[in-house]
Design an enzyme around this catalytic site. Structure first.
Site, PDB file in Angstrom:
ATOM      1  N   HIS A 211       0.861  -1.188   0.000  1.00  0.00           N
ATOM      2  CA  HIS A 211       0.000   0.000   0.000  1.00  0.00           C
ATOM      3  C   HIS A 211       0.892   1.231   0.000  1.00  0.00           C
ATOM      4  CE1 HIS A 211      -3.124   2.832   1.105  1.00  0.00           C
ATOM      5  NE2 HIS A 211      -3.973   1.898   0.715  1.00  0.00           N
TER       6      HIS A 211
ATOM      7  N   ASP B 102      -7.954  -5.353   0.218  1.00  0.00           N
ATOM      8  CA  ASP B 102      -8.470  -6.104  -0.917  1.00  0.00           C
ATOM      9  C   ASP B 102      -7.961  -7.527  -0.992  1.00  0.00           C
ATOM     10  OD1 ASP B 102     -10.309  -4.418  -1.919  1.00  0.00           O
ATOM     11  OD2 ASP B 102      -8.827  -3.200  -2.948  1.00  0.00           O
TER      12      ASP B 102
HETATM   13  N1  ACO Z   1       4.083  -7.553  -5.003  1.00  0.00           N
HETATM   14  C1  ACO Z   1       5.427  -7.590  -5.193  1.00  0.00           C
HETATM   15  N2  ACO Z   1       6.244  -6.527  -5.010  1.00  0.00           N
HETATM   16  C2  ACO Z   1       5.668  -5.380  -4.618  1.00  0.00           C
HETATM   17  C3  ACO Z   1       4.279  -5.272  -4.416  1.00  0.00           C
HETATM   18  C4  ACO Z   1       3.468  -6.409  -4.594  1.00  0.00           C
HETATM   19  N3  ACO Z   1       2.165  -6.378  -4.415  1.00  0.00           N
HETATM   20  N4  ACO Z   1       3.978  -4.002  -4.048  1.00  0.00           N
HETATM   21  C5  ACO Z   1       5.140  -3.349  -4.026  1.00  0.00           C
HETATM   22  N5  ACO Z   1       6.169  -4.170  -4.367  1.00  0.00           N
HETATM   23  C6  ACO Z   1       7.610  -3.856  -4.389  1.00  0.00           C
HETATM   24  C7  ACO Z   1       7.960  -3.048  -5.629  1.00  0.00           C
HETATM   25  O1  ACO Z   1       8.363  -3.883  -6.700  1.00  0.00           O
HETATM   26  C8  ACO Z   1       9.104  -2.216  -5.097  1.00  0.00           C
HETATM   27  O2  ACO Z   1      10.249  -3.027  -5.009  1.00  0.00           O
HETATM   28  P1  ACO Z   1      11.737  -2.402  -5.273  1.00  0.00           P
HETATM   29  O3  ACO Z   1      11.928  -1.399  -4.180  1.00  0.00           O
HETATM   30  O4  ACO Z   1      12.636  -3.573  -5.216  1.00  0.00           O
HETATM   31  O5  ACO Z   1      11.672  -1.766  -6.642  1.00  0.00           O
HETATM   32  C9  ACO Z   1       8.685  -1.883  -3.664  1.00  0.00           C
HETATM   33  O6  ACO Z   1       7.848  -3.005  -3.275  1.00  0.00           O
HETATM   34  C10 ACO Z   1       7.913  -0.586  -3.530  1.00  0.00           C
HETATM   35  O7  ACO Z   1       6.795  -0.638  -4.397  1.00  0.00           O
HETATM   36  P2  ACO Z   1       6.150   0.595  -5.123  1.00  0.00           P
HETATM   37  O8  ACO Z   1       5.441   0.123  -6.350  1.00  0.00           O
HETATM   38  O9  ACO Z   1       7.161   1.676  -5.278  1.00  0.00           O
HETATM   39  O10 ACO Z   1       5.100   1.063  -4.029  1.00  0.00           O
HETATM   40  P3  ACO Z   1       3.881   2.027  -4.270  1.00  0.00           P
HETATM   41  O11 ACO Z   1       3.593   2.674  -2.962  1.00  0.00           O
HETATM   42  O12 ACO Z   1       4.107   2.903  -5.452  1.00  0.00           O
HETATM   43  O13 ACO Z   1       2.720   0.994  -4.687  1.00  0.00           O
HETATM   44  C11 ACO Z   1       0.795  -0.349  -4.662  1.00  0.00           C
HETATM   45  C12 ACO Z   1       1.632   0.678  -3.891  1.00  0.00           C
HETATM   46  C13 ACO Z   1       0.396   0.188  -6.036  1.00  0.00           C
HETATM   47  C14 ACO Z   1      -0.510  -0.619  -3.867  1.00  0.00           C
HETATM   48  C15 ACO Z   1       1.634  -1.658  -4.801  1.00  0.00           C
HETATM   49  O14 ACO Z   1       1.985  -2.151  -3.533  1.00  0.00           O
HETATM   50  C16 ACO Z   1       0.868  -2.735  -5.605  1.00  0.00           C
HETATM   51  O15 ACO Z   1       0.929  -2.729  -6.837  1.00  0.00           O
HETATM   52  N6  ACO Z   1       0.177  -3.684  -4.893  1.00  0.00           N
HETATM   53  C17 ACO Z   1      -0.597  -4.694  -5.575  1.00  0.00           C
HETATM   54  C18 ACO Z   1      -1.929  -4.117  -6.019  1.00  0.00           C
HETATM   55  C19 ACO Z   1      -2.879  -3.882  -4.886  1.00  0.00           C
HETATM   56  O16 ACO Z   1      -3.071  -4.725  -4.025  1.00  0.00           O
HETATM   57  N7  ACO Z   1      -3.539  -2.701  -4.898  1.00  0.00           N
HETATM   58  C20 ACO Z   1      -4.545  -2.338  -3.910  1.00  0.00           C
HETATM   59  C21 ACO Z   1      -4.105  -1.140  -3.138  1.00  0.00           C
HETATM   60  S1  ACO Z   1      -5.201  -0.841  -1.808  1.00  0.00           S
HETATM   61  C22 ACO Z   1      -6.555  -0.135  -2.493  1.00  0.00           C
HETATM   62  O17 ACO Z   1      -6.558   0.496  -3.535  1.00  0.00           O
HETATM   63  C23 ACO Z   1      -7.770  -0.336  -1.725  1.00  0.00           C
END
Ligand code: ACO
Length: 432
Positions: A308, A366
């Site tokens: 998140h 979620d």
């Molecule tokens: N699975 C694997 N790796 C992940 C995930 C994940 N779900 N989420 C983040 N990471 C990793 C990224 O690859 C990144 O790794 P790195 O530092 O080695 O490059 C690090 O964790 C940081 O991730 P970011 O994408 O920079 O984090 P951001 O805050 O931008 O993204 C997000 C948040 C979009 C929710 C992300 O965690 C994601 O895509 N999760 C899966 C989708 C999801 O569940 N969305 C629902 C959000 S809650 C809602 O809307 C109610």
């Protein structure tokens, strides 16, 4: 907390600007940087709004490190335990919990606005039978601007109130119409003798050829999910509603923009994506191979329902919903649901894995909501619609807050331009 003073200095020219932080009722201090361009001719650069507040708001507060979520100051766990979605909607819209009389008047108004104009209802017939419900919902919500424009003078508080009640009342009817269209079943009209979520379930699952009785446990579970999803401060869809609304556009158009933004798998579409992912994994034995792919950056696979932007400790909604998952599935006789077992095992393994631990990736709301929706008989393609239905209360509250703010400005970000520098047009015959 008192404010602090910062100095921003151009080390080349020595020109300095002092900036005093703004202090909110909770949360970190905020540096107002609007004067930097005027004083120094520079913009700030913060893609994804990692550290940028785009507005002032008094609706919802999140402390991502402590796992805190407050609606108008009230902790989400207290609201989940004692309140209802409509009471939470009133709270978000008006800033205070309602008295008994206020709540009666509010629910009365919401109940009286549940029907859709028949022409709007006929719009569904124009969609292909396999259209994604979010596409239908977004289009029909935008089309409300063509039907209810007589009461949308955004500068008239009474018009704004009618808009707010109308969209909160009609969004379940729109969602149900999208579902019925996809099923090829006749539309079921709203029933004003039922509460908000019972009415929604009735519109979804009743058919003309037999009796349908809403299970109170289903209605309660749905109501709790709606409370948890009702608002989440300046998330992508709410910010979209604010940005579109800041132009002074018709409010239904602004809400429709929010529906579209919510659809994406990084936001509201995650609940649908979680169940797709669980179905793809198929069996607990496949979890290690799947997690290997998630950790391989080249594979482009994410563990959906994990991570998140704001919560870097735990998502308090996930804790509530996880418990509810056990309860609801237990009562519905689905606690041995293989999807739920798989989700629990996946969560357990991921929470011990260094990749997820070091990146502070925890299950978000979620990760579980889709499992409950499935148990209630709601199909996967409708999950994000359920989210939109609940979040409408939050979107409308933010739109109202923004429009009533005398300091409101059109949202207009700046950019770091990296395209070609100025160059002269070349006639086609001379181009190589
Ligand atoms: N699975 C694997 N790796 C992940 C995930 C994940 N779900 N989420 C983040 N990471 C990793 C990224 O690859 C990144 O790794 P790195 O530092 O080695 O490059 C690090 O964790 C940081 O991730 P970011 O994408 O920079 O984090 P951001 O805050 O931008 O993204 C997000 C948040 C979009 C929710 C992300 O965690 C994601 O895509 N999760 C899966 C989708 C999801 O569940 N969305 C629902 C959000 S809650 C809602 O809307 C109610």
């Amino acid at each position: 907390m008192s404010s602090s003073r910062y100095q921003i200095t151009n080390l080349g020219t020595g020109k300095a600007t002092e900036i005093e932080t703004l202090v909110g009722s909770e949360g970190p201090e905020v540096l107002p940087l609007g004067s930097l361009y005027r004083d120094h001719g520079v913009f700030t650069f913060d893609p994804g709004f990692m550290a940028t507040a785009a507005c002032e708001s008094a609706i919802t507060y999140i402390d991502g490190d402590a796992g805190v979520l407050l609606y108008r100051g009230y902790p989400i766990d207290q609201l989940a335990q004692h309140s209802s979605h409509l009471e939470v909607a009133y709270l978000l819209l008006n800033g205070q919990l309602p008295t008994a009389d206020q709540f009666k008047a509010f629910t009365g108004s919401i109940t009286r606005h549940t029907m859709l104009n028949e022409s709007l209802l006929r719009m569904f017939g124009g969609f292909h039978h396999d259209a994604h419900p979010m596409a239908m919902v977004s289009a029909v919500v935008a089309s409300m601007a063509a039907f209810y424009h007589d009461t949308t003078d955004i500068y008239d508080p009474r018009h704004r109130e009618i808009f707010a009640h109308r969209i909160i009342a009609k969004i379940p009817t729109i969602a149900a119409a999208a579902y019925k269209h996809a099923q090829g079943q006749p539309f079921v009209y709203p029933r004003n003798d039922l509460d908000y979520t019972s009415n929604m379930l009735n519109m979804f699952f009743a058919v003309p050829c037999e009796d349908y009785k809403v299970d109170p446990l289903h209605a309660k579970a749905l109501d709790l999910l709606f409370i948890l999803h009702a608002d989440h401060e300046q998330n992508a869809s709410t910010s979209t509603v604010r940005l579109a609304g800041s132009t002074g556009c018709n409010p239904y158009a602004a809400i429709s923009a929010g529906v579209s933004a919510l659809w994406g798998p990084a936001h509201g579409g995650a609940n649908e994506a979680v169940l797709e992912m669980l179905a793809d994994i198929g069996d607990v034995r496949n979890v290690p191979t799947f997690l290997k792919r998630v950790k391989d950056k080249d594979a482009g696979v994410r563990l959906m329902g994990f991570g998140h932007r704001v919560y870097k400790n735990f998502d308090p909604r996930a804790t509530i919903i996880r418990e509810m998952c056990h309860k609801v599935l237990g009562q519905l006789g689905g606690s041995d649901d293989p999807m739920f077992e798989l989700a629990l095992r996946l969560e357990e393994i991921a929470l011990q894995d260094e990749y997820f631990v070091s990146r502070k990736l925890y299950p978000n709301v979620d990760f579980y909501s889709g499992i409950i929706y499935s148990a209630l008989g709601i199909p996967r393609s409708m999950f994000t619609v359920m989210f939109a239905l609940a979040r409408t209360a939050g979107w409308v509250s933010h739109w109202l807050e923004m429009i009533a703010d005398p300091a409101m400005k059109i949202g207009r970000p700046r950019q770091l331009y990296r395209g070609p520098a100025r160059r002269d047009y070349v006639q086609m015959v001379k181009r190589k």
